[in-house]
Design an enzyme around this catalytic site. Structure first.
Site, PDB file in Angstrom:
ATOM      1  N   ARG A  48       6.396   5.100   0.090  1.00 13.47           N
ATOM      2  CA  ARG A  48       6.145   4.599  -1.253  1.00 13.47           C
ATOM      3  C   ARG A  48       4.652   4.519  -1.487  1.00 13.47           C
ATOM      4  O   ARG A  48       3.873   4.788  -0.612  1.00 13.47           O
ATOM      5  CB  ARG A  48       6.796   3.234  -1.460  1.00 13.47           C
ATOM      6  CG  ARG A  48       6.791   2.309  -0.237  1.00 13.47           C
ATOM      7  CD  ARG A  48       5.800   1.184  -0.122  1.00 13.47           C
ATOM      8  NE  ARG A  48       4.898   0.933  -1.159  1.00 13.47           N
ATOM      9  CZ  ARG A  48       3.572   0.889  -0.977  1.00 13.47           C
ATOM     10  NH1 ARG A  48       3.055   1.173   0.212  1.00 13.47           N
ATOM     11  NH2 ARG A  48       2.774   0.594  -1.977  1.00 13.47           N
ATOM     12  N   GLY A  49       4.318   4.271  -2.780  1.00 11.66           N
ATOM     13  CA  GLY A  49       2.901   4.321  -3.137  1.00 11.66           C
ATOM     14  C   GLY A  49       2.624   5.650  -3.795  1.00 11.66           C
ATOM     15  O   GLY A  49       2.933   6.709  -3.234  1.00 11.66           O
ATOM     16  N   ALA A  50       2.049   5.639  -4.982  1.00 13.41           N
ATOM     17  CA  ALA A  50       1.954   6.864  -5.775  1.00 13.41           C
ATOM     18  C   ALA A  50       1.392   8.059  -5.003  1.00 13.41           C
ATOM     19  O   ALA A  50       2.041   9.106  -4.899  1.00 13.41           O
ATOM     20  CB  ALA A  50       1.129   6.568  -7.036  1.00 13.41           C
ATOM     21  N   ASP A 243       0.032   3.594 -10.582  1.00  7.60           N
ATOM     22  CA  ASP A 243       1.021   4.648 -10.411  1.00  7.60           C
ATOM     23  C   ASP A 243       0.920   5.731 -11.468  1.00  7.60           C
ATOM     24  O   ASP A 243       1.350   6.863 -11.250  1.00  7.60           O
ATOM     25  CB  ASP A 243       2.422   4.033 -10.419  1.00  7.60           C
ATOM     26  CG  ASP A 243       2.638   3.189  -9.173  1.00  7.60           C
ATOM     27  OD1 ASP A 243       2.156   2.038  -9.141  1.00  7.60           O
ATOM     28  OD2 ASP A 243       3.238   3.703  -8.213  1.00  7.60           O
ATOM     29  N   ASN A 253       1.386  -0.107 -13.020  1.00 10.37           N
ATOM     30  CA  ASN A 253       1.310  -0.501 -11.626  1.00 10.37           C
ATOM     31  C   ASN A 253       2.443  -1.474 -11.350  1.00 10.37           C
ATOM     32  O   ASN A 253       3.204  -1.853 -12.244  1.00 10.37           O
ATOM     33  CB  ASN A 253      -0.061  -1.128 -11.304  1.00 10.37           C
ATOM     34  CG  ASN A 253      -0.320  -1.213  -9.806  1.00 10.37           C
ATOM     35  OD1 ASN A 253      -0.212  -0.244  -9.080  1.00 10.37           O
ATOM     36  ND2 ASN A 253      -0.622  -2.417  -9.339  1.00 10.37           N
ATOM     37  N   LYS A 254       2.564  -1.884 -10.089  1.00  6.64           N
ATOM     38  CA  LYS A 254       3.669  -2.774  -9.705  1.00  6.64           C
ATOM     39  C   LYS A 254       3.828  -3.940 -10.654  1.00  6.64           C
ATOM     40  O   LYS A 254       2.835  -4.556 -11.071  1.00  6.64           O
ATOM     41  CB  LYS A 254       3.400  -3.285  -8.289  1.00  6.64           C
ATOM     42  CG  LYS A 254       4.481  -4.131  -7.682  1.00  6.64           C
ATOM     43  CD  LYS A 254       5.842  -3.487  -7.663  1.00  6.64           C
ATOM     44  CE  LYS A 254       5.827  -2.102  -7.151  1.00  6.64           C
ATOM     45  NZ  LYS A 254       7.104  -1.358  -7.360  1.00  6.64           N
TER      46      LYS A 254
END
Ligand SMILES: CSC[C@H]1O[C@H](OP(=O)(O)O)[C@H](O)[C@@H]1O
Length: 353
Positions: A48-50, A243, A253-254
């Site tokens: 995970r993580g863009a 993201d 973003n989150k």
């Protein structure tokens, strides 16, 4: 530094991913050999993580070629690459790096296939080289982001971050955390407050783990404590990842990032986004056009298999929110820092440097 995504190696390779769902208690790696497993790894946030999602997905078409039969032709190969890109594009909707990386692979394949005598082996080599280039570029982009942003963290600063924008979210040393790692290299000491980041706790589980491993002073807080720390004057700056950033600087973003930006404005705390150019989506004018992933209810109603809400209760679980550009002090990229981001300044940064 943990490596979230590794290719081992050559044209009969395997994709090695750190299974981030198991951290911090267990360091487990997954060996992924097909696009179905890769799609599942992205969808379930094993990877995970863009940027990390984009780098991992870039190897998906290589895996697809490796599963072709011995009599496959170059035409079969191009078809398999396009099908793999289309399939992996359905894994998660928000991080633009996924689509940016898949498009790079698809376009590379279509370009080299314009050579009439191209063999399947040459096509395979070409897209593996492109996936490796995407990974290598991301590693360098992370370092450059850190170099451009490190001066923002002064000696003794209190830094707040949200979710995980570290090495685990990229192929390199991270985006927001790269700024911290580079400030540490300059010999400065500072205190990081890591939002735990409900519901999947990427902050408590991943950011705290990375910073502890790096010897950086980190304190985990519940998301609802950030405002109080700002009011007490303990936060000198906020740095998060992103993201997808629209052409005007609105940044997805989150979930919880937008709230932090509003609190930051209220308390006069500078709010920074750290992201590579591969996270910008200049095809959309503003944040309202960014697709926001809705995830399953169980992520909110259960913690470690234990129910934390009554059976059948309604749940709202957007994985991201959008921070208006006007709430962002500056965006730190590998090309430099764009202060007071707007369409013109972002275009100048991304196209003229
Ligand atoms: C380096 S950008 C990381 C970015 O991705 C995270 O989302 P997720 O854990 O759902 O993939 C979060 O928004 C981070 O800021």
């Amino acid at each position: 530094m943990p490596q979230a995504v590794k290719w081992m190696d050559g044209t009969d390779g395997v994709l090695e991913l750190i299974d981030q769902r198991r951290l911090p208690g267990e360091f487990i790696t997954l060996l992924v050999r097909d696009t179905r497993r890769l799609h599942e790894a992205i969808r379930t946030l094993a990877v995970r993580g863009a940027p990390a999602i984009g780098v991992a997905a870039a190897y998906g078409p290589v895996l697809a070629l490796q599963s072709l039969g011995a009599n496959a032709t170059t035409v079969d190969g191009l078809k398999a690459i396009v099908e793999a890109c289309d399939f992996l594009a359905t894994s998660r909707p928000t991080a633009v790096n996924l689509f940016w990386a898949l498009d790079r692979i698809r376009h590379k394949a279509q370009k080299v296939c314009q050579h009439p005598q191209l063999t399947l082996g040459e096509l395979h080599e070409a897209i593996l080289a492109e996936a490796n280039a995407i990974r290598a570029e991301d590693i360098e982009m992370c370092r450059a982001i850190g170099r451009h942003g490190e001066a923002l963290i002064r000696e003794g600063a209190g830094v707040l971050t949200h979710c995980n924008a570290g090495a685990l979210a990229t192929a390199g040393q991270g985006t927001a955390l790269s700024v911290m790692f580079e400030a540490q290299k300059k010999g400065r000491s500072f205190k990081v407050y890591a939002d735990e980041t409900r519901p999947l706790l990427q902050g408590a589980r991943l950011t705290a783990w990375e910073l502890q491993q790096a010897g950086i002073d980190v304190t985990v807080i519940c998301d609802n404590m950030a405002g109080w720390l700002m009011k007490k004057g303990r936060i000198d700056l906020i740095i998060t990842g992103a993201d997808r950033i629209a052409a005007n600087g609105d940044a997805a973003n989150k979930i919880g990032t937008y709230s932090l930006s509003v609190l930051a404005k209220q308390h006069g705390v500078p709010f920074y986004i750290a992201a590579p150019s591969s996270t910008f989506d200049l095809s959309i004018a503003g944040g309202a056009e960014i697709p926001i992933e809705q995830r399953e209810s169980r992520e909110v109603t259960h913690l470690g298999g234990t129910a934390t809400a009554p059976e059948g209760v309604a749940v709202y679980n957007p994985a991201f929110d959008v921070t208006d550009a006007q709430n962002i002090t500056a965006i730190i990229t590998e090309k430099g820092v764009v202060e007071n981001p707007d369409t013109a300044r972002i275009r100048e940064l991304l196209t003229e440097r």
